[in-house]
Design an enzyme around this catalytic site. Structure first.
Site, PDB file in Angstrom:
ATOM      1  CG  HIS A 171      30.547 -28.402  43.284  1.00 52.70           C
ATOM      2  ND1 HIS A 171      31.065 -27.157  43.017  1.00 52.70           N
ATOM      3  CD2 HIS A 171      30.082 -28.351  44.549  1.00 52.70           C
ATOM      4  CE1 HIS A 171      30.922 -26.375  44.072  1.00 52.70           C
ATOM      5  NE2 HIS A 171      30.316 -27.082  45.029  1.00 52.70           N
ATOM      6  CG  ASP A 178      31.609 -24.189  46.727  1.00 50.78           C
ATOM      7  OD1 ASP A 178      30.366 -24.260  46.678  1.00 50.78           O
ATOM      8  OD2 ASP A 178      32.346 -25.173  46.934  1.00 50.78           O
ATOM      9  CD  GLU A 260      28.032 -26.493  51.497  1.00 52.32           C
ATOM     10  OE1 GLU A 260      28.526 -27.550  51.939  1.00 52.32           O
ATOM     11  OE2 GLU A 260      27.974 -26.219  50.270  1.00 52.32           O
ATOM     12  CG  HIS A 263      26.648 -25.030  47.331  1.00 54.13           C
ATOM     13  ND1 HIS A 263      27.415 -26.166  47.262  1.00 54.13           N
ATOM     14  CD2 HIS A 263      25.577 -25.268  46.538  1.00 54.13           C
ATOM     15  CE1 HIS A 263      26.837 -27.063  46.469  1.00 54.13           C
ATOM     16  NE2 HIS A 263      25.715 -26.520  46.005  1.00 54.13           N
TER      17      HIS A 263
END
Length: 281
Positions: A171, A178, A260, A263
């Site tokens: 990130h 996300d 995830e 993500h």
């Protein structure tokens, strides 16, 4: 073989949406950490509402709403509704900041989603290194106020080792985000208030915190094996919803992190070796 396994695990942790355990920034990262000064926190804005700001961005970064203002925002780390239970250090406004190439690619994905009757909704975009450091500090304290929602079946002490939070996070490079999908027309839900009763992120959608997204089988930032993109145990409809998001994002040049479902990272990211630390403001 053991070395290969260790290297693979390290790469997965680097991709994960969470913080580093104690990773030292590279020389490029150290330069980026001073890219912009901190500024006083602005007045709170409702989730999903872009906040005007005069804070300069580093060259190559933009606010997603300046590229496509139809993309919905629900920037959880600027609010108390996240796994630490308070606004995260470095999040001074509910904005989605990205490298321009990532924002423009996301705009193209949004056009495809809109054509199918959906909108993208973003939970987190660029994340400053100071937020990563905040997560590291949190991991060592006794605060578990949000456990019942975000990690009900995992011990807090295992969150790093199990790969739910790790780093250095992609990130901070500006091309990871996300997100989820909202069926149009969207429906605004009640805002979270600190102290509201918590429900497990693995509970049925009707019982979880009311989110206007389609049902992916868990809530956002759910630290649980059920949140793995290809997890067993989700329904056929939930699998189809995950596949829809994956297909849209893949066609736009984004790759999913398998642990995830929310993500994604732009495959051809412009700053693959730089970890920034300017605030989200």
């Amino acid at each position: 073989m053991r070395l290969l396994i260790a290297l693979t695990a390290a790469l997965l942790l680097a991709a994960c949406g969470g913080p580093a355990r104690s990773a030292a920034p590279s020389p490029a990262s150290a330069t980026a950490r001073a890219a912009a000064p901190s500024s006083p926190s602005p007045a709170a804005s409702p989730a999903g509402s872009p906040t005007a700001s005069s804070a300069p961005l580093p060259p190559g970064f933009v606010s997603v709403t300046d590229v496509d203002d139809s993309i919905l925002l629900d920037i959880r780390y600027a609010t108390p509704h996240n796994f630490v239970g308070r606004p995260v250090t470095g999040y001074l406004a509910p904005r989605c900041l990205l490298a321009r190439q990532a924002a423009e690619a996301l705009h193209r994905v949004q056009q495809s989603a809109l054509a199918r009757g959906y909108s993208l909704k973003v939970y987190d975009c660029y994340r400053p290194q100071r937020a990563v450091d905040d997560f590291v500090r949190w991991s060592g304290d006794a605060d578990q106020r949000m456990k019942a929602e975000f990690y009900p079946r995992v011990d807090k002490s295992a969150l790093f080792d199990d790969g739910y939070i790790g780093g250095p996070t992609a990130h901070s490079r500006g091309s990871t985000l996300d997100l989820t999908l909202v069926a149009l027309p969207g429906r605004a839900g009640p805002a979270y208030r600190a102290g509201d009763p918590l429900v497990s992120c693995t509970a049925p959608a009707a019982q979880r915190f009311p989110d206007d997204s389609i049902d992916m089988g868990t809530g956002f930032d759910c630290f649980d094996p059920l949140a793995h993109t290809a997890a067993q145990g989700v329904s056929a409809a939930q699998r189809a919803d995950r596949d829809l998001l994956t297909g849209l994002m893949s066609s736009g040049g984004f790759a999913n992190y398998p642990a995830e479902w929310w993500h994604y990272t732009l495959a051809d990211e412009p700053f693959p070796d730089t970890y920034y630390d300017f605030p989200v403001a």
